[in-house]
Design a protein around this motif. Structure first.
Motif, PDB file in Angstrom:
ATOM      1  N   TYR A 174       0.864  -1.179   0.000  1.00 38.85           N
ATOM      2  CA  TYR A 174       0.000   0.000   0.000  1.00 38.85           C
ATOM      3  C   TYR A 174       0.906   1.237   0.000  1.00 38.85           C
ATOM      4  O   TYR A 174       1.640   1.482   0.961  1.00 38.85           O
ATOM      5  CB  TYR A 174      -0.899   0.013   1.234  1.00 38.85           C
ATOM      6  N   TYR A 192       1.994   5.041   0.231  1.00 35.79           N
ATOM      7  CA  TYR A 192       1.512   6.231   0.924  1.00 35.79           C
ATOM      8  C   TYR A 192       2.265   7.495   0.533  1.00 35.79           C
ATOM      9  O   TYR A 192       1.931   8.592   0.997  1.00 35.79           O
ATOM     10  CB  TYR A 192       1.605   6.043   2.443  1.00 35.79           C
ATOM     11  N   SER A 225       0.920  -4.885   2.667  1.00 36.09           N
ATOM     12  CA  SER A 225      -0.502  -5.070   2.912  1.00 36.09           C
ATOM     13  C   SER A 225      -1.037  -6.044   1.875  1.00 36.09           C
ATOM     14  O   SER A 225      -0.503  -6.140   0.766  1.00 36.09           O
ATOM     15  CB  SER A 225      -1.232  -3.721   2.797  1.00 36.09           C
ATOM     16  N   SER A 274      -3.640  -5.574   0.434  1.00 33.53           N
ATOM     17  CA  SER A 274      -4.412  -4.729  -0.481  1.00 33.53           C
ATOM     18  C   SER A 274      -3.555  -3.552  -0.942  1.00 33.53           C
ATOM     19  O   SER A 274      -2.870  -2.931  -0.138  1.00 33.53           O
ATOM     20  CB  SER A 274      -5.670  -4.198   0.211  1.00 33.53           C
ATOM     21  N   ALA A 275      -3.599  -3.258  -2.229  1.00 32.80           N
ATOM     22  CA  ALA A 275      -2.861  -2.113  -2.763  1.00 32.80           C
ATOM     23  C   ALA A 275      -3.633  -0.821  -2.588  1.00 32.80           C
ATOM     24  O   ALA A 275      -3.098   0.269  -2.807  1.00 32.80           O
ATOM     25  CB  ALA A 275      -2.559  -2.334  -4.245  1.00 32.80           C
ATOM     26  N   THR A 276      -4.894  -0.914  -2.148  1.00 36.32           N
ATOM     27  CA  THR A 276      -5.736   0.279  -2.045  1.00 36.32           C
ATOM     28  C   THR A 276      -6.167   0.598  -0.622  1.00 36.32           C
ATOM     29  O   THR A 276      -6.826   1.608  -0.391  1.00 36.32           O
ATOM     30  CB  THR A 276      -6.994   0.118  -2.915  1.00 36.32           C
ATOM     31  N   TYR A 306      -5.063   0.175   3.803  1.00 36.31           N
ATOM     32  CA  TYR A 306      -4.158  -0.263   4.864  1.00 36.31           C
ATOM     33  C   TYR A 306      -4.961  -0.237   6.160  1.00 36.31           C
ATOM     34  O   TYR A 306      -5.098   0.796   6.824  1.00 36.31           O
ATOM     35  CB  TYR A 306      -2.938   0.648   4.953  1.00 36.31           C
TER      36      TYR A 306
END
Length: 766
Positions: free
Chosen positions: A701, A703, A722, A724-726, A728
């Motif tokens: 993820y 930032y 994470s 998920s890439a979208t 956290y």
């Protein structure tokens, strides 16, 4: 066909039932007649003429990660490729029988509980039939290879040749590649073998030179300050020290160096030592690809008052058979040079079990001397040799994404054999968070992964923890201000968190006054605009993409609801946030002297955790032997999980009060009667990067962006690991601690005294 199948099943059952109890330190007994019958009952699987023009492709026999990598050059045909391993495939029936035996060997209610085999018995029962092995050997020789021998396990053939021979025999080109900024040799495509052999050949281990890497952090040289009772790092400042330090904790007064007294106090080892349990009579082998100066070990036991316990040290090059010499001595270039990994393993297994016999088993893999690697060769030779250790520690690894199928199979076959022989194997899980292939660097271009050397269901994977006292501001409660005569200062067990040196450490974020690790990492960008402090340094954990979850790993509270073999199983101290706490090692270049008036080396990493747990197992083995139980216990993990289920609760149903009682945060008084210290705060989510434009980094993820990473690499996205890439969130973070088992710390750490008491009860169960 149906009758033949039933006859074979019956023969295997009879053979297993007739196996004698093997005395592991003794020479192999003669093979049971029922076992020998298997080779006559089971029909040969090589039934056709071996024709090198009729071929079958061996799937996944080259590294998948090469698909997006362009070779830099072709390997010259004359390049030697020494001591490759042709890995064999046993029949499905023998595979089923092996799995059944392993399960029975760890079941206290089974008549085969702790009935271990010798290598010869293992090979006769679960290896490939002699007639099929002969066919494979004959074909290798016909292709010009030198066949050095067949291992006693009858599952691998050691052979040598050249890159040109590999090209002609296996129909693949060896190329040069650059991976993680390091030059490597690997086969460009899947191999092919004669169709007549395809049922008995898994593939070839050693067609590439990607080998397990040592899992320790870069050592620091430090000088003890008697006034502050701390060590001050003396190494010259690097460029990133010129940048304002963004870390939460400032260690201007020096850092802490743990000694054997400290870890013995932390993990209840001192209580066993007081009762005479020191590992005496137990052999711990640490498997290595480098050597050490033997005087380092003598210096270590002298400095820390361990010599009186009677432990011994030896450094050997093990061979599986006298005729098959494939373990070459990794000789030291000069008297003042030795391998950091090797001496860390030898010294810190002794730190826990000072009465044990420490054997450094080292095999060279430099300059093509052993193409599949010295660590594997050292381990497999020990396991197949005439004199086998009680315990093995392997502090090496790489992600499963960096291993071809044949090499992974070879590793798993090796560890399964060790388990059947009663050897307890401990393997470090890694030093770079959710992907163990990035030790000393930052996760990039790869997603979640697990250590291929540790994901076998027949070993115990050891992760890393950190003491929580610094970030909790409770050091005065757990450490004295001055060191004692053994240079120790620990007062008791200290609450632990997962070892995580990145801004993803949520406890460090709290210490710094930030609401979350994510916000803390964003603050890092303000004070570290070039990314000099970006790191993935952390204990490793994660699910296997190859090995299935064993039944024993399902039985504890909060076990992952997946089908994968998950890591770690347990954890011990490995390092600290900001590099504040280390262990001391005695080296040839920086020997330990009384009072630490000269500089010493400070070390850490899960390379420390594994040999320490091997030391704990040596204490368990001696304690069991003193009670008339076997000193060989095989894989420790099934017993550890069974005992953990008693304290943490099972996978289903209610949870006992001891789940809260055994929380690591309760400290020494709260967990005094617990076997395990359940680590429940923070996690191992670390930083990850993606160069722009560049290869996509999965499971990260992002930032923020660093415009010129470390002043050299241009714009780089920086994130936290994470799923998920979208997003956290607590649910996607890879990975957080929790009650029971977790990917961050496994079952947690242990109290060795309480573990021995519980283990005795388990072994005596009806």
């Amino acid at each position: 066909m149906r009758n033949e199948y039933l006859m074979l099943c019956a023969s295997i059952a009879v053979a297993i039932a007739g196996l004698p109890v093997a005395a592991m330190a003794q020479p192999a007994t003669s093979t049971n007649a029922a076992i020998a019958d298997l080779n006559t009952v089971e029909m040969p699987r090589v039934t056709k003429t071996v024709d090198s023009s009729v071929l079958s492709t061996v799937a996944q026999s080259h590294l998948g990660l090469l698909a997006k990598t362009t070779p830099t050059a072709v390997v010259a045909d004359s390049t030697p490729m020494n001591h490759m391993q042709l890995i064999l495939q046993r029949s499905a029936l023998r595979e089923g029988a092996l799995n059944a035996l392993i399960s029975a060997q760890h079941d206290p209610k089974s008549p085969k509980f702790h009935t271990w085999l010798t290598p010869q018995e293992y090979g006769a029962t679960f290896g490939v039939a002699e007639v099929d092995i002969a066919a494979v050997k004959s074909w290798l020789s016909s292709q010009g290879f030198t066949v050095h021998g067949v291992y006693p396990n009858k599952m691998q053939i050691d052979f040598s040749g050249t890159a040109g021979m590999v090209k002609r025999a296996f129909h693949t080109q060896e190329n040069h590649y650059t991976l993680n900024k390091v030059s490597h040799i690997a086969n460009a495509s899947d191999i092919s073998v004669p169709t007549a052999l395809k049922d008995v050949v898994v593939g070839v281990a050693g067609l590439n030179d990607l080998r397990p890497q040592a899992l320790h952090v870069a050592p620091k040289i430090a000088q003890f300050d008697a006034t502050s009772q701390k060590f001050k790092i003396t190494q010259p400042a690097t460029v990133h020290n010129l940048v304002a330090n963004p870390e939460a904790v400032s260690f201007q007064g020096g850092v802490r160096g743990l000694v054997p007294y400290d870890t013995a106090k932390m993990y209840g080892v001192d209580q066993l030592r007081a009762s005479g349990i020191t590992g005496k009579g137990i052999t711990i082998a640490v498997v290595e690809d480098g050597s050490m100066v033997p005087a380092d070990w003598t210096n270590f036991v002298s400095q820390f008052n361990l010599a009186s316990y009677g432990g011994t040290f030896a450094q050997i090059q093990p061979q599986a058979t006298p005729a098959m010499v494939n373990c070459i001595d990794p000789t030291i270039a000069n008297p003042g040079e030795d391998d950091t990994e090797t001496l860390l393993d030898a010294e810190w297994s002794t730190a826990i079990a000072p009465g044990a016999n420490i054997v450094v088993a080292s095999c060279d893999d430099s300059n093509g001397k052993n193409f599949f690697g010295g660590v594997f060769t050292a381990a497999t030779n020990l396991i197949n040799g005439a004199s086998r250790p009680n315990v093995i520690s392997a502090s090496y690894g790489y992600g499963e994404g960096f291993v071809d199928a044949a090499s992974k199979t070879a590793i798993d076959l090796m560890w399964a054999q060790a388990d059947v022989e009663g050897i307890s194997v401990f393997v470090s899980t890694g030093d770079s968070g959710t992907n163990p292939s990035f030790n000393g660097s930052v996760i990039s271009g790869a997603g979640l992964d697990a250590n291929a050397f540790a994901t076998s269901p027949n070993v115990t994977g050891v992760g890393g923890t950190d003491t929580a006292d610094v970030l909790d501001k409770t050091s005065s409660k757990y450490f004295s201000k001055t060191t004692n005569s053994e240079y120790g200062s620990a007062l008791s067990y200290i609450p632990e968190i997962p070892w995580n040196q990145s801004c993803g450490n949520s406890l460090a974020a709290k210490f710094a006054g930030q609401p979350s690790a994510l916000e803390f990492c964003k603050q890092y960008l303000t004070y570290d605009p070039y990314g000099y402090y970006v790191t993935s340094e952390s204990g490793s954990g994660g699910p296997s993409s190859v090995d299935r979850k064993p039944a024993w790993q399902r039985q504890v509270h909060n076990a992952a609801k997946d089908q994968s073999r998950d890591l770690p199983d347990v954890s011990l101290f490995a390092g600290s946030y900001g590099g504040y706490t280390w262990v001391i090692i005695c080296t040839a270049a920086n020997p330990c002297v009384p009072g630490f008036t000269a500089p010493v080396s400070l070390e850490g990493g899960t390379s420390l955790s594994s040999p320490m747990f091997a030391g704990i197992q040596a204490l368990i083995d001696q304690g069991l032997a003193a009670s008339g139980l076997p000193a060989y216990q095989g894989n420790a993990a099934p017993t550890l999980y069974a005992l953990a289920a008693q304290e943490y609760g099972g996978a289903t149903g209610g949870t006992p009060a001891s789940l809260d009682t055994c929380n690591s945060d309760n400290g020494a008084k709260g967990t005094g009667k617990c076997v395990f210290h359940n680590v429940t705060r923070s996690g191992i989510s670390t930083q990850c990067i993606q160069q722009l434009p560049g290869v996509v980094t999965a499971d990260c993820y992002f930032y923020g962006t660093i415009q010129n990473f470390q002043g050299l690499y241009g714009p780089v996205q920086v994130g936290l690991t994470s799923s998920s890439a979208t997003a956290y969130t607590p649910k996607t973070t890879a990975y957080s601690s929790q009650q029971g088992w977790s990917f961050a710390a496994g079952l947690g750490s242990v109290n060795a005294k309480n573990l021995l008491t519980a283990w005795k009860a388990f072994d005596n169960a009806p």
